[in-house]
Scaffold this motif. Structure first.
Motif, PDB file in Angstrom:
ATOM      1  N   VAL A  87      73.166  19.099 -28.699  1.00  0.00           N
ATOM      2  CA  VAL A  87      72.945  19.275 -30.140  1.00  0.00           C
ATOM      3  C   VAL A  87      73.027  20.754 -30.515  1.00  0.00           C
ATOM      4  O   VAL A  87      73.551  21.109 -31.578  1.00  0.00           O
ATOM      5  N   VAL A  88      72.556  21.608 -29.639  1.00  0.00           N
ATOM      6  CA  VAL A  88      72.563  23.055 -29.921  1.00  0.00           C
ATOM      7  C   VAL A  88      73.967  23.646 -29.929  1.00  0.00           C
ATOM      8  O   VAL A  88      74.154  24.798 -30.315  1.00  0.00           O
ATOM      9  N   ASP A  89      74.957  22.881 -29.499  1.00  0.00           N
ATOM     10  CA  ASP A  89      76.345  23.353 -29.577  1.00  0.00           C
ATOM     11  C   ASP A  89      76.935  23.166 -30.964  1.00  0.00           C
ATOM     12  O   ASP A  89      78.056  23.607 -31.234  1.00  0.00           O
ATOM     13  N   THR A  90      76.208  22.512 -31.854  1.00  0.00           N
ATOM     14  CA  THR A  90      76.674  22.309 -33.221  1.00  0.00           C
ATOM     15  C   THR A  90      76.908  23.654 -33.900  1.00  0.00           C
ATOM     16  O   THR A  90      76.020  24.501 -33.951  1.00  0.00           O
ATOM     17  N   ALA A  91      78.125  23.838 -34.407  1.00  0.00           N
ATOM     18  CA  ALA A  91      78.500  25.113 -35.020  1.00  0.00           C
ATOM     19  C   ALA A  91      79.923  25.012 -35.544  1.00  0.00           C
ATOM     20  O   ALA A  91      80.637  24.042 -35.259  1.00  0.00           O
ATOM     21  N   VAL A  92      80.307  26.027 -36.282  1.00  0.00           N
ATOM     22  CA  VAL A  92      81.728  26.232 -36.582  1.00  0.00           C
ATOM     23  C   VAL A  92      82.294  27.099 -35.468  1.00  0.00           C
ATOM     24  O   VAL A  92      81.736  28.145 -35.148  1.00  0.00           O
ATOM     25  N   TYR A  93      83.372  26.642 -34.881  1.00  0.00           N
ATOM     26  CA  TYR A  93      84.004  27.349 -33.778  1.00  0.00           C
ATOM     27  C   TYR A  93      85.251  28.075 -34.281  1.00  0.00           C
ATOM     28  O   TYR A  93      86.098  27.476 -34.966  1.00  0.00           O
ATOM     29  N   TYR A  94      85.336  29.353 -33.916  1.00  0.00           N
ATOM     30  CA  TYR A  94      86.435  30.205 -34.356  1.00  0.00           C
ATOM     31  C   TYR A  94      87.215  30.720 -33.154  1.00  0.00           C
ATOM     32  O   TYR A  94      86.639  31.059 -32.118  1.00  0.00           O
ATOM     33  N   CYS A  95      88.489  30.852 -33.360  1.00  0.00           N
ATOM     34  CA  CYS A  95      89.377  31.443 -32.377  1.00  0.00           C
ATOM     35  C   CYS A  95      89.711  32.861 -32.830  1.00  0.00           C
ATOM     36  O   CYS A  95      89.901  33.098 -34.030  1.00  0.00           O
ATOM     37  N   LYS A  96      89.774  33.784 -31.881  1.00  0.00           N
ATOM     38  CA  LYS A  96      90.139  35.161 -32.200  1.00  0.00           C
ATOM     39  C   LYS A  96      91.152  35.682 -31.198  1.00  0.00           C
ATOM     40  O   LYS A  96      91.026  35.458 -29.989  1.00  0.00           O
ATOM     41  N   ALA A  97      92.143  36.378 -31.728  1.00  0.00           N
ATOM     42  CA  ALA A  97      93.107  37.093 -30.889  1.00  0.00           C
ATOM     43  C   ALA A  97      92.720  38.565 -30.895  1.00  0.00           C
ATOM     44  O   ALA A  97      92.722  39.199 -31.955  1.00  0.00           O
ATOM     45  N   ALA A  98      92.359  39.082 -29.733  1.00  0.00           N
ATOM     46  CA  ALA A  98      91.970  40.487 -29.608  1.00  0.00           C
ATOM     47  C   ALA A  98      93.181  41.278 -29.129  1.00  0.00           C
ATOM     48  O   ALA A  98      93.738  40.994 -28.061  1.00  0.00           O
ATOM     49  N   THR A  99      93.582  42.254 -29.937  1.00  0.00           N
ATOM     50  CA  THR A  99      94.771  43.036 -29.625  1.00  0.00           C
ATOM     51  C   THR A  99      94.412  44.512 -29.522  1.00  0.00           C
ATOM     52  O   THR A  99      93.269  44.904 -29.761  1.00  0.00           O
ATOM     53  N   CYS A 100      95.399  45.340 -29.216  1.00  0.00           N
ATOM     54  CA  CYS A 100      95.190  46.791 -29.188  1.00  0.00           C
ATOM     55  C   CYS A 100      95.012  47.337 -30.598  1.00  0.00           C
ATOM     56  O   CYS A 100      94.460  48.412 -30.792  1.00  0.00           O
ATOM     57  N   GLY A 101      95.475  46.576 -31.562  1.00  0.00           N
ATOM     58  CA  GLY A 101      95.302  46.949 -32.962  1.00  0.00           C
ATOM     59  C   GLY A 101      94.232  46.094 -33.587  1.00  0.00           C
ATOM     60  O   GLY A 101      93.125  45.997 -33.068  1.00  0.00           O
ATOM     61  N   PRO A 102      94.556  45.452 -34.692  1.00  0.00           N
ATOM     62  CA  PRO A 102      93.548  44.619 -35.345  1.00  0.00           C
ATOM     63  C   PRO A 102      93.298  43.320 -34.588  1.00  0.00           C
ATOM     64  O   PRO A 102      94.147  42.864 -33.812  1.00  0.00           O
ATOM     65  N   ASP A 103      92.137  42.734 -34.809  1.00  0.00           N
ATOM     66  CA  ASP A 103      91.845  41.403 -34.299  1.00  0.00           C
ATOM     67  C   ASP A 103      92.215  40.391 -35.376  1.00  0.00           C
ATOM     68  O   ASP A 103      92.164  40.685 -36.582  1.00  0.00           O
ATOM     69  N   TYR A 104      92.572  39.201 -34.934  1.00  0.00           N
ATOM     70  CA  TYR A 104      92.951  38.148 -35.863  1.00  0.00           C
ATOM     71  C   TYR A 104      92.060  36.935 -35.633  1.00  0.00           C
ATOM     72  O   TYR A 104      91.819  36.552 -34.478  1.00  0.00           O
ATOM     73  N   TRP A 105      91.625  36.335 -36.737  1.00  0.00           N
ATOM     74  CA  TRP A 105      90.716  35.197 -36.674  1.00  0.00           C
ATOM     75  C   TRP A 105      91.345  33.960 -37.295  1.00  0.00           C
ATOM     76  O   TRP A 105      92.102  34.042 -38.250  1.00  0.00           O
TER      77      TRP A 105
END
Length: 115
Positions: A87-105
């Motif tokens: 139950v504690v895993d309930t959440a909105v899950y987001y993916c992120k791309a971490a780069t040398c420049g900006p991060d993307y979500w």
């Protein structure tokens, strides 16, 4: 332009599995470190799992042994296999791309685990 699209969220009973998918368009996926975060209501966003560009993985203690992150560079896709959900895993899950420049979500996908 780099865009991320998560899918696979939903409602599941405690103990069940879900697999999240994040498809990346644009950019150079193979050099990105890909991360999954989650944010539960009233809580800060937390890092759940990372799969580095070389394939090494890392997990939050709370999900170790239950979650598995993987990537397919040909498909520019990252996965989060979630087993033995709580139950504690309930959440909105987001993916992120971490780069040398900006991060993307991505925009996130809701996971709801019921008892």
């Amino acid at each position: 332009q780099v865009l991320l699209a998560e899918s696979g969220g939903g409602s599941v009973q405690a103990g069940g599995p879900l697999r999240l998918t994040c498809v990346v368009s644009g950019g150079n996926f193979h050099i990105y470190d890909m991360k999954w975060y989650r944010q539960a209501p009233g809580k800060e966003r937390e890092l759940v799992a990372t799969v580095y560009s070389g394939g090494t993985t890392n997990y939050a203690d709370s999900v170790k042994g239950r979650f598995t992150v993987s990537r397919d560079d040909r498909k520019k896709t990252v996965y989060l296999q979630m087993n033995s959900l709580k139950v504690v895993d309930t959440a909105v899950y987001y993916c992120k791309a971490a780069t040398c420049g900006p991060d993307y979500w991505g925009h996130g996908t809701q996971v709801t685990v019921s008892s």
